[in-house]
Design an enzyme around this catalytic site. Structure first.
Site, PDB file in Angstrom:
ATOM      1  N   ASP A  90      39.620  46.732  30.020  1.00 49.28           N
ATOM      2  CA  ASP A  90      39.928  45.636  31.214  1.00 49.28           C
ATOM      3  C   ASP A  90      39.176  45.769  32.149  1.00 49.28           C
ATOM      4  OD1 ASP A  90      41.985  44.873  29.393  1.00 49.28           O
ATOM      5  OD2 ASP A  90      43.421  45.932  30.324  1.00 49.28           O
ATOM      6  N   THR A 149      29.550  31.957  42.249  1.00 46.67           N
ATOM      7  CA  THR A 149      30.001  30.782  41.545  1.00 46.67           C
ATOM      8  C   THR A 149      31.216  31.029  40.649  1.00 46.67           C
ATOM      9  OG1 THR A 149      29.680  28.759  39.961  1.00 46.67           O
ATOM     10  CG2 THR A 149      28.359  30.910  39.625  1.00 46.67           C
ATOM     11  N   GLN A 150      32.026  30.233  40.504  1.00 48.31           N
ATOM     12  CA  GLN A 150      33.192  30.313  39.605  1.00 48.31           C
ATOM     13  C   GLN A 150      32.830  30.235  38.095  1.00 48.31           C
ATOM     14  OE1 GLN A 150      36.606  27.654  40.514  1.00 48.31           O
ATOM     15  NE2 GLN A 150      36.622  28.508  42.789  1.00 48.31           N
ATOM     16  N   CYS A 151      31.775  29.565  37.888  1.00 50.06           N
ATOM     17  CA  CYS A 151      31.053  29.053  36.717  1.00 50.06           C
ATOM     18  C   CYS A 151      30.765  30.446  35.953  1.00 50.06           C
ATOM     19  CB  CYS A 151      29.936  28.372  36.528  1.00 50.06           C
ATOM     20  SG  CYS A 151      30.235  26.616  37.528  1.00 50.06           S
ATOM     21  N   THR A 197      42.305  51.843  25.533  1.00 47.36           N
ATOM     22  CA  THR A 197      43.188  51.630  24.207  1.00 47.36           C
ATOM     23  C   THR A 197      42.420  52.713  23.200  1.00 47.36           C
ATOM     24  OG1 THR A 197      43.348  49.244  24.651  1.00 47.36           O
ATOM     25  CG2 THR A 197      43.386  49.782  22.422  1.00 47.36           C
ATOM     26  N   ASP A 212      44.911  53.985  31.400  1.00 45.93           N
ATOM     27  CA  ASP A 212      44.900  52.440  31.246  1.00 45.93           C
ATOM     28  C   ASP A 212      43.647  52.142  32.465  1.00 45.93           C
ATOM     29  OD1 ASP A 212      46.381  50.038  29.734  1.00 45.93           O
ATOM     30  OD2 ASP A 212      44.992  49.346  31.520  1.00 45.93           O
ATOM     31  N   SER A 213      42.728  51.257  31.875  1.00 46.78           N
ATOM     32  CA  SER A 213      41.834  51.024  32.847  1.00 46.78           C
ATOM     33  C   SER A 213      42.341  50.194  34.187  1.00 46.78           C
ATOM     34  CB  SER A 213      40.521  50.532  32.280  1.00 46.78           C
ATOM     35  OG  SER A 213      40.829  49.209  31.972  1.00 46.78           O
ATOM     36  N   SER A 214      43.707  49.406  34.080  1.00 45.32           N
ATOM     37  CA  SER A 214      43.991  48.766  34.962  1.00 45.32           C
ATOM     38  C   SER A 214      44.563  49.833  36.235  1.00 45.32           C
ATOM     39  CB  SER A 214      45.470  47.963  34.325  1.00 45.32           C
ATOM     40  OG  SER A 214      45.338  47.303  33.445  1.00 45.32           O
TER      41      SER A 214
END
Ligand code: ASP
Length: 339
Positions: free
Chosen positions: A90, A274-276, A13, A57-59
Protein backbone atom coordinates in the site's frame (compact mmCIF):
# COMPACT_ATOMS: atom_id res chain seq x y z
CA UNK A 1 31.84 -16.16 -3.13
CA UNK A 2 28.15 -15.95 -2.27
CA UNK A 3 26.75 -12.43 -2.09
CA UNK A 4 25.56 -11.35 1.35
CA UNK A 5 21.99 -10.09 1.46
CA UNK A 6 20.21 -8.57 4.43
CA UNK A 7 16.44 -9.10 4.51
CA UNK A 8 14.60 -6.43 6.49
CA UNK A 9 11.06 -7.49 7.37
CA UNK A 10 8.69 -4.59 8.11
CA UNK A 11 5.36 -6.40 7.60
CA UNK A 12 2.76 -6.34 4.81
CA UNK A 13 0.46 -8.94 3.28
CA UNK A 14 3.34 -11.25 2.40
CA UNK A 15 3.68 -12.30 6.04
CA UNK A 16 0.03 -11.95 7.09
CA UNK A 17 -2.40 -14.61 8.20
CA UNK A 18 -6.15 -14.55 8.81
CA UNK A 19 -7.09 -13.64 12.35
CA UNK A 20 -9.46 -16.47 13.33
CA UNK A 21 -11.58 -14.07 15.43
CA UNK A 22 -12.11 -11.21 12.96
CA UNK A 23 -11.35 -12.93 9.65
CA UNK A 24 -9.15 -9.93 8.74
CA UNK A 25 -5.54 -10.25 7.57
CA UNK A 26 -2.97 -9.12 10.09
CA UNK A 27 0.83 -9.11 10.18
CA UNK A 28 2.56 -12.16 11.59
CA UNK A 29 5.91 -13.36 12.84
CA UNK A 30 8.78 -13.50 10.36
CA UNK A 31 9.81 -17.07 11.23
CA UNK A 32 6.45 -18.20 9.85
CA UNK A 33 7.25 -16.46 6.58
CA UNK A 34 10.68 -18.07 6.29
CA UNK A 35 9.20 -21.51 6.96
CA UNK A 36 6.97 -21.04 3.94
CA UNK A 37 9.92 -20.42 1.58
CA UNK A 38 12.54 -23.16 2.10
CA UNK A 39 13.87 -22.23 -1.38
CA UNK A 40 15.67 -19.28 0.24
CA UNK A 41 18.14 -21.74 1.76
CA UNK A 42 19.06 -23.02 -1.69
CA UNK A 43 19.84 -19.64 -3.21
CA UNK A 44 23.24 -18.46 -4.24
CA UNK A 45 23.25 -15.82 -1.51
CA UNK A 46 24.00 -15.73 2.19
CA UNK A 47 20.80 -14.33 3.67
CA UNK A 48 20.53 -12.75 7.10
CA UNK A 49 17.30 -11.41 8.53
CA UNK A 50 16.24 -8.56 10.78
CA UNK A 51 12.63 -7.87 11.58
CA UNK A 52 10.66 -4.93 12.94
CA UNK A 53 9.64 -5.89 16.51
CA UNK A 54 6.03 -5.46 15.51
CA UNK A 55 5.42 -6.13 11.79
CA UNK A 56 3.14 -3.48 10.31
CA UNK A 57 0.42 -3.18 7.77
CA UNK A 58 2.07 -0.54 5.61
CA UNK A 59 -0.85 1.84 6.19
CA UNK A 60 0.70 2.33 9.65
CA UNK A 61 4.15 3.30 8.34
CA UNK A 62 5.46 6.66 9.58
CA UNK A 63 8.56 8.74 8.80
CA UNK A 64 10.11 7.22 11.96
CA UNK A 65 9.81 3.80 10.27
CA UNK A 66 11.52 5.09 7.12
CA UNK A 67 14.29 6.33 9.36
CA UNK A 68 14.48 2.90 11.00
CA UNK A 69 14.67 1.15 7.60
CA UNK A 70 17.32 3.60 6.32
CA UNK A 71 19.38 3.33 9.49
CA UNK A 72 19.30 -0.46 9.32
CA UNK A 73 20.74 -0.19 5.80
CA UNK A 74 23.31 2.42 6.88
CA UNK A 75 24.57 0.47 9.89
CA UNK A 76 24.95 -2.66 7.74
CA UNK A 77 26.06 -0.93 4.54
CA UNK A 78 29.64 -2.20 4.59
CA UNK A 79 28.67 -5.70 5.76
CA UNK A 80 26.26 -6.65 2.97
CA UNK A 81 26.21 -6.63 -0.83
CA UNK A 82 22.51 -5.88 -1.04
CA UNK A 83 19.32 -5.32 0.92
CA UNK A 84 15.75 -6.56 0.49
CA UNK A 85 12.99 -4.76 2.37
CA UNK A 86 9.80 -6.75 2.80
CA UNK A 87 7.00 -4.24 3.01
CA UNK A 88 3.25 -3.89 2.45
CA UNK A 89 2.43 -2.77 -1.04
CA UNK A 90 0.00 0.00 0.00
CA UNK A 91 2.65 2.57 0.90
CA UNK A 92 5.71 0.90 -0.61
CA UNK A 93 6.14 3.65 -3.21
CA UNK A 94 6.33 6.27 -0.42
CA UNK A 95 8.91 4.24 1.51
CA UNK A 96 11.04 3.56 -1.55
CA UNK A 97 10.92 7.26 -2.46
CA UNK A 98 11.83 8.34 1.08
CA UNK A 99 14.78 5.94 1.22
CA UNK A 100 16.03 7.11 -2.17
CA UNK A 101 16.49 10.61 -0.70
CA UNK A 102 17.83 9.39 2.64
CA UNK A 103 20.42 7.08 1.04
CA UNK A 104 21.84 9.27 -1.72
CA UNK A 105 24.74 7.97 -3.73
CA UNK A 106 24.46 4.31 -2.69
CA UNK A 107 26.26 1.81 -4.87
CA UNK A 108 24.34 -1.18 -3.51
CA UNK A 109 20.79 -2.36 -4.17
CA UNK A 110 17.93 -1.71 -1.73
CA UNK A 111 15.05 -3.73 -3.16
CA UNK A 112 11.53 -3.35 -1.79
CA UNK A 113 9.10 -6.17 -2.35
CA UNK A 114 5.94 -7.70 -0.90
CA UNK A 115 2.86 -9.38 -2.28
CA UNK A 116 -0.85 -9.12 -2.94
CA UNK A 117 -1.58 -12.55 -1.42
CA UNK A 118 -0.10 -13.90 1.84
CA UNK A 119 2.78 -16.33 1.54
CA UNK A 120 0.69 -19.13 3.05
CA UNK A 121 -1.93 -19.06 0.28
CA UNK A 122 -1.58 -21.45 -2.65
CA UNK A 123 -1.66 -18.80 -5.39
CA UNK A 124 0.61 -16.38 -3.55
CA UNK A 125 2.72 -13.98 -5.59
CA UNK A 126 4.99 -13.56 -2.56
CA UNK A 127 7.36 -16.44 -3.30
CA UNK A 128 8.38 -15.29 -6.75
CA UNK A 129 8.60 -11.67 -5.63
CA UNK A 130 10.85 -12.46 -2.68
CA UNK A 131 13.10 -14.99 -4.42
CA UNK A 132 13.70 -12.72 -7.43
CA UNK A 133 14.20 -9.67 -5.20
CA UNK A 134 16.97 -11.57 -3.36
CA UNK A 135 18.51 -12.58 -6.69
CA UNK A 136 18.52 -8.93 -7.82
CA UNK A 137 19.98 -7.77 -4.50
CA UNK A 138 22.80 -10.31 -4.97
CA UNK A 139 23.48 -9.55 -8.66
CA UNK A 140 26.99 -8.34 -9.55
CA UNK A 141 28.68 -7.06 -12.68
CA UNK A 142 31.81 -8.88 -13.91
CA UNK A 143 33.94 -6.20 -12.16
CA UNK A 144 32.29 -7.01 -8.82
CA UNK A 145 30.13 -3.88 -8.59
CA UNK A 146 26.40 -4.22 -7.92
CA UNK A 147 24.14 -4.30 -10.97
CA UNK A 148 21.48 -2.19 -9.22
CA UNK A 149 22.76 0.71 -7.14
CA UNK A 150 19.63 2.39 -5.81
CA UNK A 151 16.31 1.97 -3.96
CA UNK A 152 13.98 0.02 -6.24
CA UNK A 153 10.70 -1.90 -6.14
CA UNK A 154 10.42 -5.45 -7.48
CA UNK A 155 6.89 -6.66 -8.09
CA UNK A 156 5.37 -9.16 -10.53
CA UNK A 157 8.34 -9.62 -12.89
CA UNK A 158 9.32 -5.93 -13.04
CA UNK A 159 11.95 -3.90 -11.25
CA UNK A 160 11.18 -0.18 -11.03
CA UNK A 161 13.10 2.85 -9.83
CA UNK A 162 11.53 3.32 -6.37
CA UNK A 163 10.96 7.06 -6.58
CA UNK A 164 9.24 6.75 -9.99
CA UNK A 165 6.69 4.18 -8.88
CA UNK A 166 3.03 4.33 -7.79
CA UNK A 167 0.68 1.59 -6.64
CA UNK A 168 -1.98 1.41 -9.34
CA UNK A 169 -4.00 -1.70 -8.51
CA UNK A 170 -5.51 -2.97 -5.28
CA UNK A 171 -6.13 -6.44 -6.66
CA UNK A 172 -3.98 -7.21 -9.67
CA UNK A 173 -0.67 -8.96 -9.11
CA UNK A 174 0.83 -6.28 -11.31
CA UNK A 175 0.21 -3.66 -8.65
CA UNK A 176 2.81 -1.02 -9.58
CA UNK A 177 3.61 1.20 -12.51
CA UNK A 178 6.40 3.62 -13.25
CA UNK A 179 4.64 5.74 -15.85
CA UNK A 180 7.40 8.25 -16.54
CA UNK A 181 10.45 6.03 -16.38
CA UNK A 182 11.28 2.65 -17.94
CA UNK A 183 11.69 -0.48 -15.86
CA UNK A 184 15.17 -1.14 -14.48
CA UNK A 185 14.79 -4.85 -15.20
CA UNK A 186 12.27 -7.40 -16.41
CA UNK A 187 12.32 -10.94 -15.02
CA UNK A 188 11.58 -13.73 -17.46
CA UNK A 189 13.58 -16.91 -17.88
CA UNK A 190 16.49 -14.59 -17.22
CA UNK A 191 16.50 -11.26 -15.44
CA UNK A 192 17.09 -8.76 -18.16
CA UNK A 193 18.58 -5.54 -16.83
CA UNK A 194 17.86 -2.50 -18.97
CA UNK A 195 20.40 0.08 -19.91
CA UNK A 196 18.80 2.92 -18.04
CA UNK A 197 20.02 6.45 -17.84
CA UNK A 198 22.23 6.50 -14.78
CA UNK A 199 21.20 8.46 -11.70
CA UNK A 200 23.05 11.75 -11.25
CA UNK A 201 26.62 11.18 -10.07
CA UNK A 202 26.58 11.53 -6.29
CA UNK A 203 28.77 11.16 -3.27
CA UNK A 204 27.40 8.85 -0.61
CA UNK A 205 25.24 11.05 1.64
CA UNK A 206 23.09 9.71 4.45
CA UNK A 207 20.50 11.96 6.08
CA UNK A 208 17.46 10.36 7.67
CA UNK A 209 15.43 13.19 9.24
CA UNK A 210 12.12 14.24 7.76
CA UNK A 211 9.73 17.06 8.62
CA UNK A 212 6.07 16.19 8.14
CA UNK A 213 4.73 19.76 8.21
CA UNK A 214 3.68 19.26 4.62
CA UNK A 215 0.27 19.03 2.98
CA UNK A 216 -1.18 17.67 -0.23
CA UNK A 217 -3.96 19.53 -2.02
CA UNK A 218 -5.71 17.87 -4.94
CA UNK A 219 -7.82 20.37 -6.83
CA UNK A 220 -11.08 19.49 -8.60
CA UNK A 221 -13.67 21.45 -10.58
CA UNK A 222 -15.85 23.39 -8.14
CA UNK A 223 -13.38 23.15 -5.23
CA UNK A 224 -14.33 25.51 -2.37
CA UNK A 225 -11.00 27.08 -1.40
CA UNK A 226 -12.58 28.64 1.71
CA UNK A 227 -12.43 25.17 3.29
CA UNK A 228 -8.67 25.06 2.82
CA UNK A 229 -7.83 28.30 4.63
CA UNK A 230 -5.90 26.58 7.42
CA UNK A 231 -3.89 24.58 4.96
CA UNK A 232 -2.07 27.75 3.95
CA UNK A 233 -1.28 28.62 7.56
CA UNK A 234 2.52 29.12 7.59
CA UNK A 235 4.55 28.12 9.68
CA UNK A 236 2.20 25.33 10.87
CA UNK A 237 2.43 24.13 7.27
CA UNK A 238 5.84 24.61 5.67
CA UNK A 239 5.33 23.02 2.28
CA UNK A 240 2.42 22.08 0.03
CA UNK A 241 2.26 19.69 -2.90
CA UNK A 242 -0.55 20.82 -5.17
CA UNK A 243 -1.98 18.27 -7.61
CA UNK A 244 -3.28 20.14 -10.62
CA UNK A 245 -4.94 19.33 -13.94
CA UNK A 246 -3.02 18.24 -17.06
CA UNK A 247 0.27 20.02 -17.53
CA UNK A 248 -0.09 22.05 -14.32
CA UNK A 249 -3.34 23.94 -14.76
CA UNK A 250 -5.94 25.19 -12.30
CA UNK A 251 -8.90 27.54 -11.95
CA UNK A 252 -8.15 31.27 -12.01
CA UNK A 253 -9.53 31.69 -8.52
CA UNK A 254 -8.63 34.93 -6.69
CA UNK A 255 -8.87 33.33 -3.24
CA UNK A 256 -6.42 30.57 -4.23
CA UNK A 257 -4.13 33.17 -5.75
CA UNK A 258 -4.15 35.19 -2.49
CA UNK A 259 -3.50 32.11 -0.35
CA UNK A 260 -0.57 31.07 -2.53
CA UNK A 261 1.03 34.51 -2.67
CA UNK A 262 0.74 34.98 1.12
CA UNK A 263 1.99 31.49 1.93
CA UNK A 264 5.01 31.69 -0.37
CA UNK A 265 5.69 35.30 0.73
CA UNK A 266 6.01 34.09 4.33
CA UNK A 267 8.52 31.37 3.42
CA UNK A 268 6.30 28.42 2.47
CA UNK A 269 7.18 26.23 -0.52
CA UNK A 270 4.54 25.01 -2.98
CA UNK A 271 5.24 22.50 -5.72
CA UNK A 272 2.94 21.77 -8.63
CA UNK A 273 2.55 18.18 -9.84
CA UNK A 274 0.00 16.72 -12.23
CA UNK A 275 -2.99 14.54 -11.36
CA UNK A 276 -2.39 12.66 -14.63
CA UNK A 277 -0.77 9.28 -14.27
CA UNK A 278 1.92 10.20 -16.79
CA UNK A 279 3.43 13.32 -18.33
CA UNK A 280 4.74 16.45 -16.70
CA UNK A 281 3.93 19.91 -15.42
CA UNK A 282 4.89 22.82 -17.62
CA UNK A 283 3.82 26.03 -15.92
CA UNK A 284 3.21 28.76 -18.48
CA UNK A 285 2.15 26.43 -21.29
CA UNK A 286 -1.49 27.40 -20.74
CA UNK A 287 -2.95 30.62 -19.38
CA UNK A 288 -4.59 28.36 -16.76
CA UNK A 289 -1.25 27.66 -15.10
CA UNK A 290 -0.24 31.30 -14.76
CA UNK A 291 -1.95 31.57 -11.37
CA UNK A 292 0.74 29.22 -10.05
CA UNK A 293 3.66 30.68 -11.97
CA UNK A 294 2.84 34.24 -10.88
CA UNK A 295 2.53 33.22 -7.22
CA UNK A 296 5.98 31.57 -7.22
CA UNK A 297 4.80 27.96 -7.19
CA UNK A 298 7.56 25.55 -8.31
CA UNK A 299 6.99 23.29 -11.31
CA UNK A 300 7.33 19.65 -10.24
CA UNK A 301 7.99 18.26 -13.76
CA UNK A 302 7.06 14.55 -13.73
CA UNK A 303 7.42 13.82 -10.01
CA UNK A 304 5.00 11.26 -8.61
CA UNK A 305 2.96 12.42 -5.60
CA UNK A 306 4.87 9.91 -3.46
CA UNK A 307 8.24 11.31 -4.53
CA UNK A 308 7.08 14.94 -4.25
CA UNK A 309 5.82 14.51 -0.67
CA UNK A 310 8.82 12.61 0.62
CA UNK A 311 11.27 14.92 -1.17
CA UNK A 312 9.57 17.94 0.41
CA UNK A 313 9.66 16.34 3.89
CA UNK A 314 13.35 15.63 3.38
CA UNK A 315 14.22 19.10 2.04
CA UNK A 316 12.40 20.94 4.83
CA UNK A 317 14.19 18.84 7.46
CA UNK A 318 17.58 19.26 5.85
CA UNK A 319 17.69 22.93 4.87
CA UNK A 320 17.28 26.11 6.90
CA UNK A 321 15.50 28.35 4.46
CA UNK A 322 12.94 28.23 1.70
CA UNK A 323 15.46 29.29 -0.95
CA UNK A 324 17.53 26.15 -0.34
CA UNK A 325 14.40 23.98 -0.12
CA UNK A 326 13.16 25.38 -3.45
CA UNK A 327 16.52 24.88 -5.16
CA UNK A 328 16.63 21.27 -3.96
CA UNK A 329 13.04 20.59 -5.05
CA UNK A 330 13.81 21.67 -8.60
CA UNK A 331 16.93 19.55 -8.97
CA UNK A 332 17.04 15.91 -10.02
CA UNK A 333 18.57 14.40 -6.89
CA UNK A 334 18.44 10.67 -7.42
CA UNK A 335 16.65 10.02 -10.68
CA UNK A 336 13.21 11.02 -9.37
CA UNK A 337 12.42 13.66 -12.00
CA UNK A 338 13.22 14.51 -15.61
CA UNK A 339 14.57 18.02 -15.78
N1 ASP B 1 -2.45 -3.66 3.49
C1 ASP B 1 -1.27 -4.33 3.04
C2 ASP B 1 -0.06 -3.48 3.37
O1 ASP B 1 0.24 -2.56 2.66
C3 ASP B 1 -1.35 -4.60 1.58
C4 ASP B 1 -0.15 -5.31 1.00
O2 ASP B 1 0.79 -5.67 1.67
O3 ASP B 1 -0.14 -5.54 -0.19
O4 ASP B 1 0.58 -3.71 4.37
Amino acid sequence: MKAKVLLIYTGGTIGMINDPKTGALSAFDFRYLLDQIPELNRMNADISVVSFDKPLDSSEILPADWKKMAETVISNYELYDGFVILHGSDTMAYSASALSFMLQGITKPVIFTGSQLPIGTIRTDGKENLITAVEIAAAKNPDGSAVIQEAAIYFEYSLYRGNRTSKVSANHFEAFKSPNYPELAVAGVQISYQNNQPKPEKELHFFTDLDNHVALLKIFPGINFELYKNLFNYPEVKGIVIETFGSGNGPSNSQLSRYLIDFIGKGGVVINITQCLSGNVEQGKYEASNIFKKAGVLGGADLTAEAAITKLMYAIARFDNSKQVSAFMQKNICGEMSV
